[in-house]
Scaffold this active site. Structure first.
Site, short mmCIF file in Angstrom:
data_model
loop_
_atom_site.label_atom_id
_atom_site.label_comp_id
_atom_site.label_asym_id
_atom_site.label_seq_id
_atom_site.Cartn_x
_atom_site.Cartn_y
_atom_site.Cartn_z
N CYS A 1 -13.45 33.63 1.16
CA CYS A 1 -12.61 34.26 0.14
C CYS A 1 -13.48 34.87 -0.94
O CYS A 1 -14.53 34.34 -1.27
CB CYS A 1 -11.71 33.22 -0.55
SG CYS A 1 -10.85 32.09 0.52
N ASP A 2 -13.01 35.95 -1.51
CA ASP A 2 -13.66 36.48 -2.70
C ASP A 2 -12.65 37.28 -3.51
O ASP A 2 -11.67 37.79 -2.97
CB ASP A 2 -14.86 37.36 -2.37
CG ASP A 2 -15.74 37.55 -3.61
OD1 ASP A 2 -16.42 36.59 -4.00
OD2 ASP A 2 -15.70 38.64 -4.21
#
Length: 197
Positions: free
Chosen positions: A73-74
Site C-alpha cells: 500500500c502507499d
C-alpha cells in the site's frame, strides 16, 4: 493462503482486522523518498508514484514470503503539480498546511497484491479534500497537539481525529482517505475465494 500486509501502518492493519481478515504485518523497507524523487524527476503522475511504491513494498516482502498473499500500500498527496509524502518535521508540516489552507488537494491510495511472487491485482483510489481557511495560530496549536500522532500520515492529518477540523469538504471514499481502499480489496478477495462471501 496467509495474508501479509507490507506496511507498518497501524491504521491499515486495524481496518483489515476490523473487517474480519486474519493477517500479519511486516514493514517492507524501501527508500520511499528516493524513489518518489526519481519518479517525479521523470514526470510520473501522482497515481504512478503511489502505485510504484505500493508495488515495490509488496514485491520486497513477496520475495521472502512466496507462500503468502502480500498486500503493498502507499498513499501520496497531490497538490497542483507536486507529489508530497510525509512531512519530516513539525516545521515542514506547518509549511504544507499553510500552502493547503483554502485549497483543494488529492489523496491517492494505491494497493498491489502479490501472489506466488508476482502481481495479481492492483487498485488506486482518489479523494479530493478542501481545506478551510485556518488561522496561523490554529495551525500552530493543531501541530503542537497532534504531531506525534500525525507524523507518519501523508498530509499530516487524521480525518478520524482532530484533523477533520482542517476541512470544509471531502469528496470520495473514507477508507481511501485512511490509506486503504477497503471495499475494492474485499471484493477481490471474495471473488478469488480468499475470504468467504
Amino acid at each position: 493462503m496467509r495474508l501479509l500486509l507490507a506496511s507498518a501502518s497501524e491504521t491499515r492493519l486495524a481496518l483489515l482486522r476490523a473487517a474480519g481478515l486474519e493477517l500479519d504485518a511486516l514493514p517492507a523497507r524501501i527508500d520511499e523518498e528516493g524513489v518518489r524523487a526519481a519518479l517525479e524527476a521523470e514526470g510520473a503522475s501522482p497515481l504512478d508514484v503511489a502505485d510504484t511504491l505500493a508495488e515495490m513494498k509488496a514485491q520486497k516482502l513477496a520475495e521472502r514470503h512466496r507462500e503468502a498473499l502480500v498486500l503493498g500500500c502507499d498513499q501520496v498527496l497531490a497538490f497542483r503539480r507536486e507529489v508530497w509524502g510525509k512531512a519530516p518535521s513539525p516545521e515542514a508540516l506547518r509549511a504544507q498546511l499553510l500552502r493547503l489552507r483554502g485549497e483543494t488537494h488529492k489523496l491517492i491510495s494505491a494497493l498491489v497484491l502479490y501472489e506466488e511472487g508476482r502481481p495479481v491485482w492492483r487498485h488506486a483510489g482518489e479523494v479530493r479534500l478542501t481545506m478551510r481557511e485556518c488561522s496561523d495560530g490554529w495551525i500552530d496549536g493543531y501541530i503542537a497537539r497532534n504531531w506525534e500522532t500525525v507524523r507518519h500520515s501523508v498530509g499530516g492529518y487524521h480525518l478520524e481525529g482532530e484533523g477533520v477540523r482542517l476541512f470544509s469538504a471531502v469528496e470520495g471514499d473514507y477508507f481511501t482517505v485512511l490509506g486503504l481502499p477497503l471495499l475494492p480489496l474485499l471484493n477481490y478477495l471474495g471473488q478469488r475465494g480468499f475470504i468467504p462471501t
